[in-house]
Design a protein around this motif. Sequence first.
Motif, mmCIF file in Angstrom:
data_model
loop_
_atom_site.group_PDB
_atom_site.id
_atom_site.type_symbol
_atom_site.label_atom_id
_atom_site.label_comp_id
_atom_site.label_asym_id
_atom_site.label_seq_id
_atom_site.Cartn_x
_atom_site.Cartn_y
_atom_site.Cartn_z
ATOM 1 N N PHE A 111 0.827 -1.205 0.000
ATOM 2 C CA PHE A 111 0.000 0.000 0.000
ATOM 3 C C PHE A 111 0.862 1.256 0.000
ATOM 4 O O PHE A 111 0.516 2.252 -0.645
ATOM 5 C CB PHE A 111 -0.968 0.003 1.187
ATOM 6 C CG PHE A 111 -1.993 -1.106 1.139
ATOM 7 C CD1 PHE A 111 -2.366 -1.720 -0.046
ATOM 8 C CD2 PHE A 111 -2.588 -1.562 2.312
ATOM 9 C CE1 PHE A 111 -3.300 -2.743 -0.080
ATOM 10 C CE2 PHE A 111 -3.529 -2.579 2.293
ATOM 11 C CZ PHE A 111 -3.889 -3.179 1.090
ATOM 12 N N VAL A 112 1.998 1.235 0.693
ATOM 13 C CA VAL A 112 2.908 2.387 0.674
ATOM 14 C C VAL A 112 3.490 2.559 -0.735
ATOM 15 O O VAL A 112 3.566 3.678 -1.253
ATOM 16 C CB VAL A 112 4.021 2.242 1.736
ATOM 17 C CG1 VAL A 112 5.124 3.262 1.519
ATOM 18 C CG2 VAL A 112 3.434 2.394 3.133
ATOM 19 N N ARG A 113 3.891 1.462 -1.361
ATOM 20 C CA ARG A 113 4.404 1.539 -2.734
ATOM 21 C C ARG A 113 3.338 2.112 -3.672
ATOM 22 O O ARG A 113 3.638 2.948 -4.541
ATOM 23 C CB ARG A 113 4.829 0.152 -3.227
ATOM 24 C CG ARG A 113 6.109 -0.379 -2.608
ATOM 25 C CD ARG A 113 6.540 -1.730 -3.195
ATOM 26 N NE ARG A 113 6.749 -1.636 -4.617
ATOM 27 C CZ ARG A 113 6.031 -2.306 -5.545
ATOM 28 N NH1 ARG A 113 5.079 -3.142 -5.181
ATOM 29 N NH2 ARG A 113 6.275 -2.153 -6.818
ATOM 30 N N ALA A 114 2.096 1.664 -3.498
ATOM 31 C CA ALA A 114 1.000 2.155 -4.335
ATOM 32 C C ALA A 114 0.752 3.645 -4.085
ATOM 33 O O ALA A 114 0.518 4.402 -5.030
ATOM 34 C CB ALA A 114 -0.272 1.346 -4.072
ATOM 35 N N GLU A 115 0.819 4.046 -2.822
ATOM 36 C CA GLU A 115 0.626 5.468 -2.497
ATOM 37 C C GLU A 115 1.708 6.326 -3.147
ATOM 38 O O GLU A 115 1.418 7.388 -3.705
ATOM 39 C CB GLU A 115 0.636 5.666 -0.980
ATOM 40 C CG GLU A 115 0.444 7.104 -0.565
ATOM 41 C CD GLU A 115 0.443 7.292 0.947
ATOM 42 O OE1 GLU A 115 0.755 8.418 1.380
ATOM 43 O OE2 GLU A 115 0.123 6.348 1.692
ATOM 44 N N ILE A 116 2.948 5.884 -3.089
ATOM 45 C CA ILE A 116 4.051 6.630 -3.707
ATOM 46 C C ILE A 116 3.834 6.737 -5.216
ATOM 47 O O ILE A 116 4.022 7.806 -5.804
ATOM 48 C CB ILE A 116 5.409 5.977 -3.364
ATOM 49 C CG1 ILE A 116 5.708 6.159 -1.873
ATOM 50 C CG2 ILE A 116 6.534 6.546 -4.224
ATOM 51 C CD1 ILE A 116 6.859 5.313 -1.358
ATOM 52 N N ALA A 117 3.406 5.655 -5.845
ATOM 53 C CA ALA A 117 3.124 5.685 -7.287
ATOM 54 C C ALA A 117 1.991 6.654 -7.597
ATOM 55 O O ALA A 117 2.045 7.400 -8.579
ATOM 56 C CB ALA A 117 2.790 4.282 -7.791
ATOM 57 N N LEU A 118 0.967 6.661 -6.753
ATOM 58 C CA LEU A 118 -0.167 7.567 -6.950
ATOM 59 C C LEU A 118 0.293 9.022 -6.838
ATOM 60 O O LEU A 118 -0.063 9.866 -7.665
ATOM 61 C CB LEU A 118 -1.260 7.258 -5.918
ATOM 62 C CG LEU A 118 -2.603 7.939 -6.087
ATOM 63 C CD1 LEU A 118 -3.265 7.538 -7.397
ATOM 64 C CD2 LEU A 118 -3.515 7.582 -4.916
ATOM 65 N N ILE A 119 1.104 9.316 -5.841
ATOM 66 C CA ILE A 119 1.616 10.682 -5.640
ATOM 67 C C ILE A 119 2.496 11.115 -6.804
ATOM 68 O O ILE A 119 2.392 12.237 -7.299
ATOM 69 C CB ILE A 119 2.400 10.776 -4.307
ATOM 70 C CG1 ILE A 119 1.442 10.653 -3.126
ATOM 71 C CG2 ILE A 119 3.198 12.087 -4.227
ATOM 72 C CD1 ILE A 119 2.127 10.421 -1.787
#
Length: 127
Positions: A111-119
Amino acid sequence: MVQLAGTLAEIDDKLSKRHIDLDPSGYFIIYLDLEARLICAKHFTNIIDDRGLAVDPDTGKPIPVRGKVERTASKLFTGRTAKELCIAIFEQNQPCVVTLLDHAAYLGREFVRAEIALINGSEYVQD
């Protein structure tokens, strides 16, 4: 300064290839909804058979690791951040659909990796 054996990427790649026990309560497919700016996690139920394989509870057939599988998610969780998504799954959903601590830790990392990609507006591919 302590020097690590290998680069961080090499360490991460090696650890990604280790054996893990599958969560008997199911698995998640994680993806980004870029238009809505959400991290999405579809939960699918499964049964772990005596060989340690994830089996579709409806058909009794092993769920393939690779390739497209036509299954209906049992739940869809969404969040704008990794923390919001973790709270939705682990705190607001009872009983929790995650039963193994290593599975919970893996989801948090993803989820952190996904959040970074989203940002960053970059591509996210689940590990």
